[in-house]
Write an enzyme that holds these catalytic residues in place. Structure first.
Site, PDB file in Angstrom:
ATOM      1  CG  ASP A 248      -7.960  -4.579   1.686  1.00  0.00           C
ATOM      2  OD1 ASP A 248      -9.170  -4.204   2.280  1.00  0.00           O
ATOM      3  OD2 ASP A 248      -7.930  -4.536   0.344  1.00  0.00           O
TER       4      ASP A 248
ATOM      5  CE1 TYR B   3      -3.563  -2.629   0.721  1.00  0.00           C
ATOM      6  CE2 TYR B   3      -4.564  -0.452   1.192  1.00  0.00           C
ATOM      7  CZ  TYR B   3      -4.728  -1.814   0.844  1.00  0.00           C
ATOM      8  OH  TYR B   3      -5.749  -2.382   0.802  1.00  0.00           O
TER       9      TYR B   3
ATOM     10  CG  ASP C 252     -13.802  -6.766   1.894  1.00  0.00           C
ATOM     11  OD1 ASP C 252     -13.374  -6.043   2.982  1.00  0.00           O
ATOM     12  OD2 ASP C 252     -14.147  -6.567   1.165  1.00  0.00           O
TER      13      ASP C 252
ATOM     14  CG  ASP D  19      -2.293 -20.318  -1.647  1.00  0.00           C
ATOM     15  OD1 ASP D  19      -1.777 -20.172  -0.782  1.00  0.00           O
ATOM     16  OD2 ASP D  19      -1.773 -20.781  -2.864  1.00  0.00           O
TER      17      ASP D  19
ATOM     18  CE  LYS E 117       1.665 -17.912  -2.931  1.00  0.00           C
ATOM     19  NZ  LYS E 117       0.903 -19.003  -3.347  1.00  0.00           N
TER      20      LYS E 117
HETATM   21  C1  IPM Z   1     -10.426  -1.225   4.079  1.00  0.00           C
HETATM   22  C2  IPM Z   1     -10.522  -0.387   2.720  1.00  0.00           C
HETATM   23  C3  IPM Z   1      -9.663   0.330   2.125  1.00  0.00           C
HETATM   24  C4  IPM Z   1      -8.088  -0.500   2.210  1.00  0.00           C
HETATM   25  C5  IPM Z   1      -9.542   1.309   0.941  1.00  0.00           C
HETATM   26  C6  IPM Z   1     -10.965   2.088   0.896  1.00  0.00           C
HETATM   27  C7  IPM Z   1      -8.370   2.273   0.789  1.00  0.00           C
HETATM   28  O1  IPM Z   1     -10.871  -1.393   1.830  1.00  0.00           O
HETATM   29  O2  IPM Z   1     -10.445  -0.357   5.090  1.00  0.00           O
HETATM   30  O3  IPM Z   1     -10.144  -2.183   4.070  1.00  0.00           O
HETATM   31  O4  IPM Z   1      -8.001  -1.049   1.190  1.00  0.00           O
HETATM   32  O5  IPM Z   1      -7.636  -0.617   3.194  1.00  0.00           O
HETATM   33 MG    MG Z   2     -10.905  -3.521   2.478  1.00  0.00          MG
END
Ligand code: IPM
Ligand code: MG
Length: 360
Positions: free
Chosen positions: A248, A141, A252, A224, A192
């Protein structure tokens, strides 16, 4: 002395969910005499509209001076075509980096009332309680060099860099071990290392840190495989520690095990536990302004704020209890709704949590 909370609602559904979280926070402030003072500012697209940049210096100064920051979400189609360096997301990344918020805690907890809302079978997710510890201020990042260059054949080539220093790995590994120590005493480090140099160093340093935590059982997993295991048998995990990009993605994924990303709070902490608290979900521009977004992730982020930045465990517990009671009442926003439950909007959900908290 009063404590200063900076509120940054952001874009899209940010202001709607934040309004509900602030109601809960104001009630907690009054009910438990917390002596919090609030101020508001803009970030992301809202800041681009106002200042031409996604995070103004004065906002950053305010965030530095505050005892904690509560953030909604940033981004939206209105700013999608803007130069990459001043996109709304840059504001979020900048505040994380400038405040040194390297330790990102993303708990994925399945409220038993929502077992039907998970996309997995109830027996796979029942009782799920995972904590993902994501490194938040390093890795791909922020790595340089990055950009687009022209190759000899005239073609453009884009590139990013994934650096991790020993100290960056060591401090996030410590957060992972510290968290595991007060939970189920199991830490899985996800990397990884079969391909990436940064992951090889990651693994080596995590093993060094493990020597200080003989009471915590450490395992390593390739990312993975971790993605696969998270949907195959998620309850094998207690705490996962991983880098910025993997964290990240996996957070999710873990969120859907709990029914909806609309349920997931997060805390981003510096070395002194000063923090910024935000839901894991984005600004959901497709439903912005409709009053249907789920405010619970932001409300639960308030609870994390009380717990981690202010050591107010009782008040934090009470907010979580209030959320659970509201789910017991069968109230659901659209993202967590299932047959037999009552569908409510953002504001009704917030009001219900406030009412439940008031009665506790
Ligand atoms: C998160 C989001 C952010 C990230 C984006 C909005 C930059 O997806 O907080 O997980 O990738 O960290
Ligand atoms: Mg995110």
């Amino acid at each position: 002395m009063s404590k200063q909370i900076l509120i940054l609602p952001g874009d899209g559904i940010g202001p709607e969910i934040m309004a509900e979280a602030v109601k809960v926070l104001e009630l907690a402030n009054e009910k438990y005499s917390l002596d919090f003072e609030f101020s508001h500012d803009v970030i992301g697209g809202a800041a681009i509209d106002k200042h031409g940049v996604p995070l103004a210096d004065e906002t950053l100064d305010r965030a530095r001076a505050a005892d904690a920051v509560l953030l909604g979400a940033v981004g939206g189609p209105k700013w999608d075509k803007i130069d990459r360096d001043i996109r709304p997301e840059r504001g979020l990344l900048k505040i994380r980096a400038q405040l040194g918020l390297f330790g990102n805690l993303r708990p994925a907890i399945l409220y038993p009332q929502l077992a039907d809302a998970s996309s997995l079978k109830p027996e796979i997710v029942a009782g799920l309680d995972i904590l993902i510890v994501r490194e938040l201020t390093g890795g791909i990042y922020f790595g340089s060099p990055r950009g687009v260059r022209e190759l000899e054949n005239g073609e453009r080539q884009a590139y990013d860099t994934l650096p991790y220093s020993e100290s960056e790995i060591r401090r996030i590994a410590r957060v992972g071990f510290d968290m595991a120590r007060v939970r189920g005493k199991k830490l899985c480090s996800v990397d990884k290392a079969n391909v990436l140099a940064s992951s090889q160093l990651w693994r080596e340093i995590v093993e060094q840190v493990a020597l200080d935590y003989p009471d915590v059982e450490l395992s390593h997993m390739y990312v993975d495989n971790a993605a696969m295991q998270l949907v195959r048998a998620p309850k094998q995990f207690d705490v996962i520690v991983t880098d910025n990009l993997f964290g990240d993605i996996l957070s999710d994924q873990a969120s859907m095990l709990t029914g909806s990303i609309g349920m997931l709070p997060s805390a981003s902490l510096d070395t002194n536990n000063k923090g910024m608290y935000e839901p894991c979900h984005g600004s959901a521009p497709d439903i912005a302004g409709l009053g249907i977004a789920n405010p619970l992730a932001t409300i639960l982020s308030v609870s994390m704020m009380l717990r981690y930045s202010f050591s107010l465990g009782d008040a934090a517990d009470a907010i979580e209890k209030a959320v659970s009671l509201v789910l017991d009442q069968g109230l659901r926003t659209g993202d967590i709704w299932s047959q037999g439950c009552t569908k409510v909007g953002t504001q009704e959900m917030g009001d219900a949590v406030v009412a439940a908290l008031r009665n506790l």
